[in-house]
Scaffold this active site. Structure first.
Site, short mmCIF file in Angstrom:
data_model
loop_
_atom_site.label_atom_id
_atom_site.label_comp_id
_atom_site.label_asym_id
_atom_site.label_seq_id
_atom_site.Cartn_x
_atom_site.Cartn_y
_atom_site.Cartn_z
N GLU A 183 94.45 100.85 57.45
CA GLU A 183 95.42 101.78 56.85
C GLU A 183 96.71 101.08 56.42
O GLU A 183 97.63 100.93 57.20
CB GLU A 183 95.77 102.91 57.84
CG GLU A 183 96.78 103.90 57.26
CD GLU A 183 97.14 105.05 58.19
OE1 GLU A 183 97.88 105.94 57.74
OE2 GLU A 183 96.70 105.06 59.35
N LYS A 225 91.87 103.47 54.62
CA LYS A 225 92.69 104.69 54.62
C LYS A 225 93.97 104.42 53.85
O LYS A 225 94.97 104.00 54.42
CB LYS A 225 93.00 105.12 56.06
CG LYS A 225 93.88 106.38 56.13
CD LYS A 225 93.99 106.95 57.54
CE LYS A 225 94.95 108.13 57.57
NZ LYS A 225 94.93 108.89 58.83
#
Length: 358
Positions: A183, A225
């Site tokens: 992420e 992500k």
């Protein structure tokens, strides 16, 4: 040496593909105790363990919700909690066909010599913790790196440090049986336009995949992500179609086809906005070798929190709000959301928090 090919290889590939199942996505319920305290303060609920447990039980036991989810990210406290009837949350999720995941980073620290840019900490005992979490039933993990857009930001130093940090985390996870969710969040804060966000997103993602490759990460057993490509929070809004085009193009240019799924963060968008933008991406007729799905925290929980307000008598009403958002996002992963969800209180409000700490 090629990509990771240890004992967990097949399991990692299977679990990563499962999380990317069309029609399903991830509920991010891994807010730290401090962050959930801020959410509770907004609805006048005391931040104590029992209230945190009650909220998570409300979410995980909503009738029909788990069929729209493939994973739930938990905070360490939640990984070991149980329903009021004594059933471990991990078992509730597994029986509902949902993989339990775990947030493993330990927050951000400022990088000396930069304009308040950060890097993420938590590598030191990561291998040990991953092994422990795997034992407890977790099958994937999340690590959030945070970058910001400014006149001279993100600096190359910040990009490199965060890309290397994410890659180190990813390979340690895989060696311990956990699918790493990578992420790199580029904060929406600022007055930049969508072109600037696209440029920075492409630059950051390219650096991340170079680092992942250098660390021999098995891409088929990992997930990304990212932020959606949008104008800054102080800039004029643009259409979902434009966001979809810029976002998918940035991904096409940087994310290898070996990655099974991309699960977007909501980044402070309202519940409805996040769903509509995801739907627009899945409606695009262009090359998309990966599933495009969601890993939403605020954008799946806001109207639920408002409906609940910490009161037992509101649980059914709150669960109704939650299933509405789960279903809407499930449809958005297929590009079939019609924008017809009954909007609960809070579903249209911006959830942006400047310099957001998780």
């Amino acid at each position: 040496m090629s990509a990771y090919c240890g004992k967990y290889k097949d399991e990692l590939i299977k679990n990563a593909a499962y999380i990317g199942t069309p029609g399903k996505g991830i509920l991010a319920a891994d807010e730290s105790t401090g962050t959930i305290g801020k959410r509770f303060a907004s609805i006048n609920v005391e931040n104590v363990e029992e209230n945190r447990r009650s909220l998570r039980e409300l979410l995980f036991t909503t009738p029909g919700a788990l069929q729209h989810l493939s994973g739930v990210i938990l905070f360490e406290e939640t990984l070991y909690q149980k329903t009021k009837d004594g059933k471990p949350f991990v078992d509730v999720l597994k029986e509902g066909g949902v993989l339990p995941g775990i947030k493993v980073d330990k927050g951000t620290v400022e990088v000396a010599g930069t304009n308040k840019e950060t890097t993420t900490q938590g590598h030191d005992d990561l291998g040990k913790r991953c092994a422990k979490y795997y034992e407890a039933g977790a099958r994937f993990a999340k690590w959030r790196a945070v970058l910001k857009i400014g006149p001279n930001e993100p600096s190359q130093l910040s990009i490199d440090l965060n890309a290397q940090g994410l890659a180190r985390y990813a390979i340690i996870c895989q060696e311990n049986g956990l699918v790493p969710i990578v992420e790199p969040e580029i904060l929406v804060d600022g007055s930049h336009d969508i072109e600037r966000c696209a440029y920075v997103t492409e630059k950051v993602l390219a650096a991340c995949y170079k680092a992942l490759n250098e660390h021999h990460v098995l891409l088929e057993g990992s997930l990304l992500k990212p932020n959606m490509v949008t104008p800054g929070s102080e800039s004029k809004k643009v259409s979902p179609q434009l966001i979809a085009e810029y976002t998918v193009r940035a991904l096409q240019r940087t994310v290898p086809a070996a990655v099974p799924a991309i699960v977007f963060l909501s980044g402070g968008q309202s519940e409805e906005e996040a769903t509509v933008n995801l739907n627009a991406m899945n409606k695009l007729s262009t090359k998309k070798p990966w599933a495009l799905s969601f890993s939403f925290g605020r954008a799946l929980q806001q109207s639920t929190l408002k409906a609940w307000g910490g009161k037992t008598e509101n649980v059914v009403k709150a669960q109704k709000a939650f299933i509405t958002r789960c279903k809407a996002n499930s449809e958005a992963t297929l590009g079939t959301y019609q924008g017809d969800a009954v909007l609960g209180e809070g579903a249209s409000e911006s959830l942006h928090v400047k310099d957001y700490k998780y």
